[in-house]
Design an enzyme around this catalytic site. Sequence first.
Site, PDB file in Angstrom:
ATOM      1  CG  HIS A  43      -2.234  -0.638   0.856  1.00  0.00           C
ATOM      2  ND1 HIS A  43      -3.355   0.115   0.970  1.00  0.00           N
ATOM      3  CD2 HIS A  43      -2.419  -1.565   1.088  1.00  0.00           C
ATOM      4  CE1 HIS A  43      -5.224  -0.131   1.161  1.00  0.00           C
ATOM      5  NE2 HIS A  43      -3.655  -2.202   0.995  1.00  0.00           N
ATOM      6  CD  GLU A 112      -6.687  -1.954  -3.190  1.00  0.00           C
ATOM      7  OE1 GLU A 112      -5.351  -1.227  -2.897  1.00  0.00           O
ATOM      8  OE2 GLU A 112      -6.390  -3.030  -3.247  1.00  0.00           O
TER       9      GLU A 112
END
Length: 339
Positions: A43, A112
Amino acid sequence: MARSGGLRFGYKLMSETTGPRELVRNAQLAEEAGFDFVGLSDHYLPWLESHGHSPFAWSVLGAIAETTERVGIATGLTCPIIRYHPAIIAQAAATIGVMSEGRFTLALGAGERLNEHVVGYGWPPVHHRHGMLREAVEIMRGLWEGGLFSHSGEYYEVESARIYDLPEASVPIVIGVSGKKSATLAGELGTGIMAVEAEPSLIKDWKAAGGGDGARYLELSFAYARSEREGLELAHEYSRFGALGWEVLAELPGVKGFEGATKHIKPEDLKDSIPHGPDPEPYIEQIKKAIDAGFDHLVLMGVGPDQAGFIRFFEQTLAPEVRGLAQKGRAKAATKNKK
């Protein structure tokens, strides 16, 4: 590690809730406790403010590769299409493959908005992201063949690239799946799959599209604690974002968006979806469900700060039970095949 054939248990290193040095130490503890592999999230931002971390995954992976000996290593998931160029991920994965002496698996996803928006290239619709992911896999495989490589495609250009440090065997690839389209993509590319729901249809769609030889990963969220109430509160504090579903998870642009979207979710809303507390039975039932659905690489994520406690809980309480489940499953399959 990404080949099918035998049930394997992994420990999820959640980089959004843990700093880099502690992630490396937890990977070492997981190896000592008997986990078969560790999976690290990749991330740029955490999901929630309470998570508080998000180190660069590839630096952490290098440290894990160097400080462990047996345990497999995987990403979970890396998006190689916007924030990263696939040629860079091909080089990074090859390096970890060399450093780990073949213990590394590259698990990929279509990403995402939360993480990919940071480079300012926009957020394409899912069918474009799937096309980008398909092309990215083709580029990486081409680079892993060795020699000079160039590519001119719909989404990417690669000009006279070569990876000089390659592992002995090509890095196995796994693709994250959440529905028929992504499962079909993984099957067509001949990769393994990684899911977050024990949904047999995902495996069925993947196999129908040509999958079947790769590993079938499933990530399971647990909230181990000294009491059920404490476990439920941990699940709410750290994992309530998961209740939104992937259609929402992929689209919200930042941490504030996730904080706002989850503000009405209560601890009680999670009591049936996330095993919690000290009783091993709910955890074992969740693992049984995953095995029955056909998954063979189970990634166990223990939410909250007491990762050493969760690792001990697996080693001392869960592992003796679930390893037995795997043995019973193999014996049952062997008996069935003889008939």
